[in-house]
Design a protein around this motif. Structure first.
Motif, mmCIF file in Angstrom:
data_model
loop_
_atom_site.group_PDB
_atom_site.id
_atom_site.type_symbol
_atom_site.label_atom_id
_atom_site.label_comp_id
_atom_site.label_asym_id
_atom_site.label_seq_id
_atom_site.Cartn_x
_atom_site.Cartn_y
_atom_site.Cartn_z
ATOM 1 N N LEU A 72 0.835 -1.199 0.000
ATOM 2 C CA LEU A 72 0.000 0.000 0.000
ATOM 3 C C LEU A 72 0.869 1.248 0.000
ATOM 4 O O LEU A 72 0.610 2.213 -0.733
ATOM 5 N N LEU A 73 1.919 1.225 0.791
ATOM 6 C CA LEU A 73 2.775 2.395 0.940
ATOM 7 C C LEU A 73 3.639 2.648 -0.293
ATOM 8 O O LEU A 73 3.944 3.801 -0.610
ATOM 9 N N ASP A 74 4.048 1.587 -0.997
ATOM 10 C CA ASP A 74 4.932 1.803 -2.150
ATOM 11 C C ASP A 74 4.183 1.895 -3.475
ATOM 12 O O ASP A 74 4.792 2.020 -4.536
ATOM 13 N N GLY A 75 2.848 1.824 -3.439
ATOM 14 C CA GLY A 75 2.057 2.005 -4.653
ATOM 15 C C GLY A 75 1.772 0.740 -5.427
ATOM 16 O O GLY A 75 1.094 0.789 -6.455
ATOM 17 N N THR A 76 2.259 -0.398 -4.941
ATOM 18 C CA THR A 76 1.927 -1.659 -5.612
ATOM 19 C C THR A 76 0.426 -1.905 -5.560
ATOM 20 O O THR A 76 -0.189 -2.334 -6.548
ATOM 21 N N ILE A 77 -0.170 -1.654 -4.407
ATOM 22 C CA ILE A 77 -1.621 -1.767 -4.240
ATOM 23 C C ILE A 77 -2.235 -0.417 -4.573
ATOM 24 O O ILE A 77 -1.856 0.611 -4.011
ATOM 25 N N ASP A 78 -3.190 -0.424 -5.491
ATOM 26 C CA ASP A 78 -3.725 0.818 -6.047
ATOM 27 C C ASP A 78 -4.848 1.435 -5.244
ATOM 28 O O ASP A 78 -5.061 2.649 -5.306
ATOM 29 N N MET A 79 -5.599 0.611 -4.537
ATOM 30 C CA MET A 79 -6.811 1.139 -3.911
ATOM 31 C C MET A 79 -7.252 0.245 -2.765
ATOM 32 O O MET A 79 -6.825 -0.903 -2.632
ATOM 33 N N ILE A 80 -8.125 0.796 -1.942
ATOM 34 C CA ILE A 80 -8.790 0.051 -0.873
ATOM 35 C C ILE A 80 -10.235 -0.180 -1.303
ATOM 36 O O ILE A 80 -10.901 0.742 -1.756
ATOM 37 N N ALA A 81 -10.694 -1.415 -1.189
ATOM 38 C CA ALA A 81 -12.079 -1.761 -1.520
ATOM 39 C C ALA A 81 -12.600 -2.694 -0.438
ATOM 40 O O ALA A 81 -11.874 -3.566 0.037
ATOM 41 N N THR A 82 -13.858 -2.537 -0.058
ATOM 42 C CA THR A 82 -14.319 -3.201 1.169
ATOM 43 C C THR A 82 -14.650 -4.673 1.020
ATOM 44 O O THR A 82 -14.577 -5.423 1.977
ATOM 45 N N ASP A 83 -15.064 -5.112 -0.176
ATOM 46 C CA ASP A 83 -15.647 -6.453 -0.327
ATOM 47 C C ASP A 83 -16.809 -6.616 0.649
ATOM 48 O O ASP A 83 -16.969 -7.656 1.299
ATOM 49 N N HIS A 84 -17.637 -5.572 0.756
ATOM 50 C CA HIS A 84 -18.821 -5.574 1.626
ATOM 51 C C HIS A 84 -19.691 -6.781 1.307
ATOM 52 O O HIS A 84 -20.234 -6.891 0.212
ATOM 53 N N ALA A 85 -19.791 -7.714 2.267
ATOM 54 C CA ALA A 85 -20.483 -8.983 2.023
ATOM 55 C C ALA A 85 -21.425 -9.292 3.181
ATOM 56 O O ALA A 85 -21.094 -10.065 4.088
ATOM 57 N N PRO A 86 -22.619 -8.707 3.171
ATOM 58 C CA PRO A 86 -23.554 -8.910 4.281
ATOM 59 C C PRO A 86 -24.208 -10.282 4.258
ATOM 60 O O PRO A 86 -24.460 -10.858 3.201
#
Length: 427
Positions: free
Chosen positions: A295-309
């Motif tokens: 996350l810090l070095d930019g390899t991971i582009d985004m945060i997504a929740t995978d909201h699964a109720p």
């Protein structure tokens, strides 16, 4: 109709600055000071009281469960949960009943989203018929019907040739392909991360290689096909390494990480607890560290929740029989802000980039993820200064399957506006 948001603390060149925001006919007309002198009095005034005003958050990985699974969630309840969490644009995954695997089914879902949703909903089509078969959908047809991307989320595409042909077809029509990377044979009947904790609890494990092996296959197929290949919910150190190498090789790969994989590990599972059962599972502390580094070095582009109720009944009993998944829309910003921005691992600007700007840009969600003059007034007002407790009875989702209930956090969403209209909170 005009609305003036007074004393809004907004990010300007990475710095928090207090300004007013004038909204007219659903769009941002002006940002500055003493706007009434130029534009006259507004019809409505919202006092932000120097709370943080952010471009609406964007989540490309949400399960709304409608049609067919409305005991878990509906378009209405899921999008109200999104608004409660500060999200104004979400991507709805296709693992519903029936699966949106034809242009007609996609068009129907797009129409239902427009009718029932409280926030903007971008609709996924499936990659294959019924989402688990080997027969490809009509990629051009589903795009014309309104799909913004394709995914078989919930299941990995098991056959390399099927995935390659899907990538070629998706690339041809310009659709991103979002992959749930999971080799079913390697996963087996696992319910949590394979390792010492699973062994101690006597629960079947899911190995890291069940994710990373299929990911390694897919990045080479993506290179050969030229598709925009997006990796859903990366969870292992090996996956981060593969994505990093793929990007360095110039392959068009993006990826997301879920808040729960950044916040928890399998060591937090001290007993057979279905609330901590998710797919992919909570991994080891080593994997969590690699995710944070990515996350810090930019390899991971985004945060997504995978909201699964899920219903309470579906998340009760043993991890061996309970459903996979947790909710995330209503807890994501606060848990991320508290854990990463308050501790200065990330700046607030970086967090908004990960949770709003980048997902909108990378998925071509035009007019989302920005707070600029001329753009839609999709905004959230957030209290960054006062701690609060996450409580189940304050959630607007049908699902309360969250391990974060009871956490003390900062970053409470006070109000959310979509196209200039208040959809959550009180003026």
């Amino acid at each position: 109709m005009s609305t003036l948001i007074k004393d809004a603390k907004i990010l300007v060149a990475g710095q928090l600055t207090v300004k007013d925001i004038l909204v007219k006919d659903g769009k941002i007309l002006a940002i500055g000071h003493d706007l009434h002198t130029q534009y006259g009095p507004a019809d409505h005034v919202i006092c932000a009281d120097q709370h943080f005003v952010t471009p609406g958050l964007v989540d490309v990985h949400v399960h709304l469960r409608e049609p067919g699974l409305t005991d878990k969630e509906t378009i209405a309840t899921g999008t109200m949960a999104a608004a409660h969490g500060g999200f104004t644009t979400i991507g709805a995954m296709p693992n519903v009943e029936p699966v949106p695997d034809t242009p007609e089914k996609v068009a129907l879902m797009v129409a239902q989203n427009a009718q029932k949703a409280h926030v903007h909903v971008a609709q996924y089509a499936s990659i294959t018929k019924d989402r688990t078969s080997e027969n490809l959908v009509d990629f051009d047809g589903v795009k014309q019907a309104g799909a913004f991307a394709v995914s078989n989320d919930g299941s990995g595409v098991q056959t390399a040739n099927t995935m390659y042909q899907a990538m070629v077809a998706a690339a041809k029509v310009g659709l991103p392909l979002a992959a749930h990377v999971e080799d079913a044979a390697l996963k087996g009947d696992g319910v949590m991360n394979a390792g010492p904790v699973a062994e101690r609890l006597g629960l079947p494990g899911i190995s890291n290689v069940s994710e990373s092996a299929q990911l390694a296959r897919d990045v080479l197929l993506a290179q050969a096909s030229g598709v925009h290949y997006h990796v859903c919910h990366v969870s292992t150190a090996e996956s981060v390494q593969i994505v990093r190498a793929a990007k360095q090789a110039g392959i068009n790969v993006t990826c997301e990480v879920a808040p729960h994989h950044l916040l928890l590990t399998d060591e937090d599972i001290t007993m057979d607890n279905p609330m901590l059962k998710m797919n992919p599972p909570l991994r080891s502390p080593k994997d969590r560290a690699a995710l944070i580094a990515g996350l810090l070095d930019g390899t991971i582009d985004m945060i997504a929740t995978d909201h699964a109720p899920h219903t309470d009944a579906q998340k009760s009993g043993s991890m061996k029989t309970a459903a996979f998944g947790i909710t995330g829309l209503e807890t994501a910003f606060a848990t991320m802000y508290t854990t990463f921005v308050k501790t200065r691992l990330l700046t607030l600007s970086q967090l908004i980039d990960l949770m709003s700007t980048k997902p909108a840009q990378l998925f071509g969600l035009h007019h989302a993820g920005c707070l600029e003059v001329g753009e839609p007034a999709d905004l959230a007002i957030i209290d960054l200064d006062h701690a609060y407790e996450i409580k189940a009875d304050q959630m607007l989702s049908k699902g309360h399957n969250s391990p974060f209930i009871g956490w003390q956090v900062y970053g409470q969403v006070l109000m959310t506006l979509v196209d200039g209209q208040v959809v959550y909170g009180k003026e």
